[in-house]
Design an enzyme around this catalytic site. Structure first.
Site, PDB file in Angstrom:
ATOM      1  N   LYS A  77       0.890  -1.155   0.182  1.00  0.00           N
ATOM      2  CA  LYS A  77       0.049   0.114   0.116  1.00  0.00           C
ATOM      3  C   LYS A  77       0.901   1.213  -0.147  1.00  0.00           C
ATOM      4  CE  LYS A  77      -3.364   2.552   2.784  1.00  0.00           C
ATOM      5  NZ  LYS A  77      -4.372   2.399   3.850  1.00  0.00           N
TER       6      LYS A  77
ATOM      7  N   LYS B 164      -2.089  -1.467  -3.899  1.00  0.00           N
ATOM      8  CA  LYS B 164      -2.974  -0.530  -3.639  1.00  0.00           C
ATOM      9  C   LYS B 164      -2.284   0.901  -3.629  1.00  0.00           C
ATOM     10  CE  LYS B 164      -6.156   1.953  -0.382  1.00  0.00           C
ATOM     11  NZ  LYS B 164      -6.439   1.950   1.063  1.00  0.00           N
TER      12      LYS B 164
HETATM   13  C1  PBG Z   1      -6.933   3.692   5.701  1.00  0.00           C
HETATM   14  C2  PBG Z   1      -7.348   3.349   4.335  1.00  0.00           C
HETATM   15  C3  PBG Z   1      -7.171   4.275   3.225  1.00  0.00           C
HETATM   16  C4  PBG Z   1      -7.842   3.600   2.398  1.00  0.00           C
HETATM   17  C5  PBG Z   1      -8.304   2.725   2.795  1.00  0.00           C
HETATM   18  N1  PBG Z   1      -8.120   2.522   4.047  1.00  0.00           N
HETATM   19  C6  PBG Z   1      -6.775   5.723   2.846  1.00  0.00           C
HETATM   20  C7  PBG Z   1      -5.689   6.249   3.828  1.00  0.00           C
HETATM   21  O1  PBG Z   1      -4.519   5.353   3.826  1.00  0.00           O
HETATM   22  O2  PBG Z   1      -5.608   7.190   4.516  1.00  0.00           O
HETATM   23  C8  PBG Z   1      -8.132   4.057   0.846  1.00  0.00           C
HETATM   24  C9  PBG Z   1      -8.997   4.056  -0.030  1.00  0.00           C
HETATM   25  C10 PBG Z   1      -9.546   4.736  -1.105  1.00  0.00           C
HETATM   26  O3  PBG Z   1      -8.795   5.706  -1.266  1.00  0.00           O
HETATM   27  O4  PBG Z   1     -10.529   4.433  -2.012  1.00  0.00           O
HETATM   28  N2  PBG Z   1      -6.269   2.626   6.425  1.00  0.00           N
HETATM   29 ZN    ZN Z   2      -5.533   3.430   8.483  1.00  0.00          ZN
END
Ligand code: PBG
Ligand code: ZN
Length: 328
Positions: A196, A249
């Site tokens: 991620k 992601k």
């Molecule tokens: C946070 C989280 C995020 C997303 C899913 N879980 C964003 C972040 O790290 O701030 C992003 C999902 C999206 O942008 O559709 N744990």
């Molecule tokens: Zn988070």
């Protein structure tokens, strides 16, 4: 073989011929629909940065899931927004927390008709908006992963079918796996957000989940955008720790990571096509600059072609209805 004996255009002459050699096919069975459930009295509240995406109350959510089930979508990825946040995000593992309550209600009403995958993280529940416990201005890894295991267990006790840790702490898959196994939930899969990235594409999500960090950013735990080998290390670690599905992601700007992971590892891969990808297509097509349906199908197809098995997308309902009417 080359021109003039070989002519690739021969097989592009008409739709039937093109269909015969089509390499990548989308299917509703691989779609996951992310949803937001909030402790509130309104049934649903629109998210301005994400047209057609809503925060739902539990009642509103149940009604919406009826549609999701009718469309044949197999799974939702559930995010919760609590009424109260605190420094250590205790709402995240409360027995009567929003995700726990929602999961119980969904499972009671829909049973096997829908898989409930819960997001395991703290950022929606902490007053500072970070994905873990803060000590001296830094997200403390080892303190956080203990809580993440508690969160995962509380979701599964409420009836969730799968957990998806999204925090990017080190060692959390191992902790969660151990916690579930000790409690005899050895058949519950973990879909880990293994690679991620600290991406700009999450901003619309943070409106929807009310989870923007109140100071600093997430770069001390999410991955640095320029790195590729590091993603493979992260994925390898999560597989060793017991992940059943690994996730890349975002999807769109990280298709190389999906393709490499597919090549390197023999494990199902999920790609999360995130809120910023959704917002780009929604807003641009609303202005008439690109064709909405073609953009959505092209994006999903590209993700699949790169090697993703599962696509997590806010477009899931639209994709499912086009697939249903056979009009891709
Ligand atoms: C946070 C989280 C995020 C997303 C899913 N879980 C964003 C972040 O790290 O701030 C992003 C999902 C999206 O942008 O559709 N744990
Ligand atoms: Zn988070």
């Amino acid at each position: 073989m080359r021109y003039p004996e070989y002519r690739p255009r021969r097989l592009r002459k008409n739709e039937k011929l093109r269909g015969m050699i089509q390499e990548t096919e989308l299917s509703v069975r691989h779609l996951v629909y992310p949803m937001f459930v909030k402790e509130m009295t309104e049934k649903k509240v629109p998210v301005p940065s994400m047209p057609d995406v809503y925060q739902f109350s539990i009642e509103g959510l149940l009604k919406e899931i009826e549609e999701v089930v009718d469309l044949g979508i197999p799974a939702i990825l559930l995010f919760g927004i609590p009424a109260q946040k605190d420094e250590t995000g205790t709402g995240a593992y409360a027995e009567k927390g929003i995700v726990q309550e929602a999961t119980r209600r969904i499972k009671k009403l829909f049973g096997e008709d829908i898989l409930v995958i819960t997001d395991v993280c703290m950022c929606e529940y902490t007053s500072h908006g970070h994905c873990g416990i803060i000590r001296d201005g830094y997200v403390d890894n080892d303190e956080t992963i203990k809580r993440l295991a508690e969160i995962a267990l509380s979701h599964i006790k409420a009836g969730a079918d799968m957990v998806a840790p999204s925090d990017m702490m080190d060692g959390r898959v191992r902790f969660i796996r151990q916690m579930l196994d000790i409690n005899s939930y050895y058949n519950i899969p973990i879909m880990s957000y293994a690679a991620k990235y600290a991406s700009c594409l999450y901003n619309p999500f943070r409106d929807a989940a009310e989870s923007a960090p109140q100071f600093g950013d997430r770069r001390s735990y999410q991955m640095d955008v320029p790195n590729q080998k590091e993603a493979l290390r992260e994925i390898g670690l999560d597989i060793d720790e017991g992940a059943d599905i690994i996730m890349v992601k975002p999807a769109l700007f990280f298709l190389d990571i999906i393709a490499l992971a597919k090549d390197r590892f023999n494990i199902p891969i999920a790609a999360y096509s995130v809120s910023g990808e959704y917002a780009m297509i929604k807003h641009t097509s609303a202005k008439g600059y690109i064709d909405y349906k073609r953009a959505v199908v092209e994006l999903a197809t590209g993700i699949k072609r790169a090697g993703a098995d599962i696509i997590i997308t806010y477009f899931a309902k639209d994709l499912a209805s086009w697939l249903k009417e056979n009009s891709l």
